[in-house]
Design a protein around this motif. Structure first.
Motif, PDB file in Angstrom:
ATOM      1  N   ALA A  85     -61.092  34.817  62.599  1.00  0.00           N
ATOM      2  CA  ALA A  85     -61.383  33.657  61.334  1.00  0.00           C
ATOM      3  C   ALA A  85     -61.838  34.494  60.179  1.00  0.00           C
ATOM      4  O   ALA A  85     -61.606  34.001  58.917  1.00  0.00           O
ATOM      5  CB  ALA A  85     -62.388  32.639  61.840  1.00  0.00           C
ATOM      6  N   GLU A  86     -62.691  35.338  60.344  1.00  0.00           N
ATOM      7  CA  GLU A  86     -63.351  36.120  59.119  1.00  0.00           C
ATOM      8  C   GLU A  86     -62.080  36.905  58.250  1.00  0.00           C
ATOM      9  O   GLU A  86     -62.037  37.113  57.031  1.00  0.00           O
ATOM     10  CB  GLU A  86     -64.453  36.927  59.485  1.00  0.00           C
ATOM     11  N   LEU A  87     -61.023  37.696  59.138  1.00  0.00           N
ATOM     12  CA  LEU A  87     -59.818  37.961  58.662  1.00  0.00           C
ATOM     13  C   LEU A  87     -59.007  37.246  57.771  1.00  0.00           C
ATOM     14  O   LEU A  87     -58.648  37.438  56.840  1.00  0.00           O
ATOM     15  CB  LEU A  87     -59.032  38.847  59.692  1.00  0.00           C
ATOM     16  N   GLN A  88     -58.921  36.104  58.335  1.00  0.00           N
ATOM     17  CA  GLN A  88     -57.855  35.033  57.418  1.00  0.00           C
ATOM     18  C   GLN A  88     -58.674  34.403  56.443  1.00  0.00           C
ATOM     19  O   GLN A  88     -58.087  34.425  55.235  1.00  0.00           O
ATOM     20  CB  GLN A  88     -57.715  33.852  58.558  1.00  0.00           C
ATOM     21  N   MET A  89     -60.114  34.524  56.472  1.00  0.00           N
ATOM     22  CA  MET A  89     -60.774  33.910  55.180  1.00  0.00           C
ATOM     23  C   MET A  89     -60.855  35.240  54.404  1.00  0.00           C
ATOM     24  O   MET A  89     -60.685  34.750  53.045  1.00  0.00           O
ATOM     25  CB  MET A  89     -62.297  33.828  55.724  1.00  0.00           C
ATOM     26  N   ALA A  90     -60.739  36.336  54.566  1.00  0.00           N
ATOM     27  CA  ALA A  90     -60.664  37.613  53.563  1.00  0.00           C
ATOM     28  C   ALA A  90     -59.504  37.740  52.835  1.00  0.00           C
ATOM     29  O   ALA A  90     -59.139  38.225  51.618  1.00  0.00           O
ATOM     30  CB  ALA A  90     -61.161  38.694  54.149  1.00  0.00           C
ATOM     31  N   ASN A 106     -59.792  43.408  49.976  1.00  0.00           N
ATOM     32  CA  ASN A 106     -59.330  44.555  50.514  1.00  0.00           C
ATOM     33  C   ASN A 106     -60.311  44.960  51.451  1.00  0.00           C
ATOM     34  O   ASN A 106     -60.087  45.090  52.512  1.00  0.00           O
ATOM     35  CB  ASN A 106     -58.976  45.657  49.751  1.00  0.00           C
ATOM     36  N   GLU A 107     -61.567  44.943  51.002  1.00  0.00           N
ATOM     37  CA  GLU A 107     -62.799  45.583  51.830  1.00  0.00           C
ATOM     38  C   GLU A 107     -63.238  44.592  52.974  1.00  0.00           C
ATOM     39  O   GLU A 107     -63.372  45.064  54.154  1.00  0.00           O
ATOM     40  CB  GLU A 107     -63.924  45.916  51.014  1.00  0.00           C
ATOM     41  N   ALA A 108     -63.043  43.450  52.829  1.00  0.00           N
ATOM     42  CA  ALA A 108     -63.479  42.503  53.784  1.00  0.00           C
ATOM     43  C   ALA A 108     -62.303  42.321  54.758  1.00  0.00           C
ATOM     44  O   ALA A 108     -62.655  42.182  56.183  1.00  0.00           O
ATOM     45  CB  ALA A 108     -63.647  41.218  53.081  1.00  0.00           C
ATOM     46  N   ILE A 109     -60.997  42.484  54.325  1.00  0.00           N
ATOM     47  CA  ILE A 109     -59.816  42.754  55.278  1.00  0.00           C
ATOM     48  C   ILE A 109     -60.213  43.854  56.202  1.00  0.00           C
ATOM     49  O   ILE A 109     -59.921  43.732  57.452  1.00  0.00           O
ATOM     50  CB  ILE A 109     -58.639  42.595  54.534  1.00  0.00           C
ATOM     51  N   GLN A 110     -60.366  44.932  55.731  1.00  0.00           N
ATOM     52  CA  GLN A 110     -60.533  46.137  56.520  1.00  0.00           C
ATOM     53  C   GLN A 110     -61.755  46.040  57.707  1.00  0.00           C
ATOM     54  O   GLN A 110     -61.598  46.650  58.583  1.00  0.00           O
ATOM     55  CB  GLN A 110     -60.841  47.258  55.503  1.00  0.00           C
ATOM     56  N   SER A 111     -62.675  45.431  57.019  1.00  0.00           N
ATOM     57  CA  SER A 111     -63.847  45.256  57.866  1.00  0.00           C
ATOM     58  C   SER A 111     -63.588  44.181  58.956  1.00  0.00           C
ATOM     59  O   SER A 111     -63.907  44.511  60.396  1.00  0.00           O
ATOM     60  CB  SER A 111     -65.126  44.579  57.152  1.00  0.00           C
TER      61      SER A 111
END
Length: 457
Positions: free
Chosen positions: A90-95, A101-106
């Motif tokens: 869910a966090e990946l989708q939100m990012a 970019n940083e939030a997606i990688q994390s």
């Protein structure tokens, strides 16, 4: 010689007694009815055997309890890991919306880590390595982890919904601005139409060429002006805090309007306006008091009304009224205004009765409200003049309430009524009257109700 003495009977020895006991024991074994004898076991040995069995069962119960606790802890850890995977995804989708970019990688790394943990749990389960020491601690930590993951998922969902709400509010604001701009544009167009003076239809028609098709064309424009005035009237009433639904029910108190569609209330107002403004249509001068002598010849009457038609359609309304204050059209306009516009309605809309006083005195106020009314009256008067210029009779008819629907003489103002009933429809009221031009029938427009729906009490 000594005499021979008989031998005494032999006495039972100890050996014979033992054999007898053994014989009886075997016999009793063959015959259960014989109680025989029991062998006593010392209490010390008995206690020892019971103690060994108890310890064995106790150890087995402890082992089962440990295995059960370990399995429960393993399952809890499994569910906690699954919740963690969902939260990370869910966090990946939100990012991604908006792109970070940083939030997606994390978030992507978090998903990979949780999937690895899930894979390890699967491997341990296959290898039957589910021992968790101590199980109660593992169970508690797994529950805490699962609750944290669920809270994280809910927070992400709330953020996503908040973003969607903000986007929807922005769209609503844009649509409201567009609607306001369109409304203002429509009002401007209506003002131009009302003030333009000319009625640009049938410009090249000749007296000898008029036919029922011309009548239908002018009727179409007349009905359009009626609907425009009704919409304008309803807007003004709403601005004056009128209860539109209550007003519609006052016009037709026994009709149950469709509550899901507020436009149905407008049909009640349209029916009232049409009934009043078409009243007297069959008479040559629309029931208006005429001081001029009646034309004796039918041909002269037809020519007179055709000339009236051509003259009034190509000139400004107020220019014509100023130059002809006592004309038939002016008298028609004044009488219809007093019939349709109630004093209470005029006062609530304008805040006074100045317009009514001017109309009563034979004047014509140049307000926006009266301009809309005058344009509607002009088109009805033109339709009347054209009808009386025909060489065939033109008559108007209203459909009686509760009449059965007929496709020959009627058309419904709403199409959804046919999907709600079984084919038997009744007329609640006439919205627009019908016309007969010679042998040609122009259908009336009616508001229908299924025959199964009772009238409102």
């Amino acid at each position: 010689m000594d005499s021979i003495r008989p031998c005494p009977p032999p006495t039972e020895s100890k050996i014979s007694k033992k054999f007898q006991k053994i014989f009886n024991l075997k016999k009793s074994a063959r015959n259960p009815s014989n109680p025989g004898f029991c062998l006593l076991i010392p209490q010390e040995k008995l206690r020892c055997c019971e103690s060994e069995n108890f310890e064995k069962d106790f150890k087995e119960e402890i082992e089962d309890s440990k295995n059960r606790a370990a399995m429960e802890a393993f399952v809890a850890k499994l569910f906690a890991t699954v919740s963690a995977v969902k939260a990370a995804y869910a966090e990946l989708q939100m990012a991604q919306f908006p792109y970070d970019n940083e939030a997606i990688q994390s978030a992507d790394q978090a998903v990979v880590d949780e999937l690895k943990t899930l894979s390890e749990l699967k491997h341990n389960f296959v290898k039957k390595k589910i021992d968790s020491s101590p199980p109660h601690v593992t169970l508690m930590l797994a529950e805490i982890q699962e609750q944290q993951s669920l809270m994280k998922t809910y927070e992400i969902t709330m953020k996503k919904m908040q973003v969607e709400i903000e986007n929807k509010e922005a769209q609503i604001s844009v649509f409201q601005q567009e609607l306001q701009a369109i409304t203002e544009k429509n009002k401007s167009v209506e003002k131009k139409l009302n003030a333009s003076g000319s009625f640009s239809i049938l410009d090249n028609v000749k007296f000898s060429d008029v036919n029922p098709k011309d009548f239908i064309t002018v009727l179409h424009y007349a009905l359009r002006s009626i609907r425009n005035f009704v919409k304008f009237l309803i807007r003004e009433m709403e601005s004056a805090n009128w209860d539109i639904e209550a007003a519609a029910n006052a016009i037709h108190p026994e009709v149950a309007f469709n509550e899901r569609d507020h436009n149905h209330n407008g049909f009640a107002f349209e029916s009232f306006v049409c009934k009043e403004i078409f009243s007297g249509f069959n008479y040559p001068y629309f029931s208006v008091k005429n001081d001029q002598p009646l034309l004796e010849s039918d041909y002269q009457r037809r020519v007179f009304f055709f000339e009236q038609f051509k003259k009034l359609k190509s000139i400004s309304i107020f220019h014509f009224l100023k130059n002809n204050p006592h004309s038939l059209f002016g008298k028609f306009l004044n009488s219809k205004y007093l019939q349709i516009v109630h004093p209470k309605m005029e006062f609530s809309i304008s805040g006074n009765l100045h317009q009514r006083k001017m109309v009563n005195s034979g004047e014509y106020p140049e307000t926006e409200f009266f301009k809309g009314f005058a344009e509607m009256g002009r088109r009805i008067w033109l339709l009347h003049c054209l009808a009386f210029s025909f060489n065939q009779e033109v008559s108007i008819y209203q459909v009686k309430k509760n009449s059965r629907f007929s496709e020959v003489y009627m058309e419904s103002v709403t199409d959804d009524i046919f999907a709600a009933g079984d084919g038997d429809f009744r007329v609640a009221f006439t919205v627009v009257p019908g016309f007969k031009v010679g042998q040609i029938v122009v259908q009336s427009q009616v508001y229908l109700l299924p025959a199964t729906i009772p009238a409102k009490v």
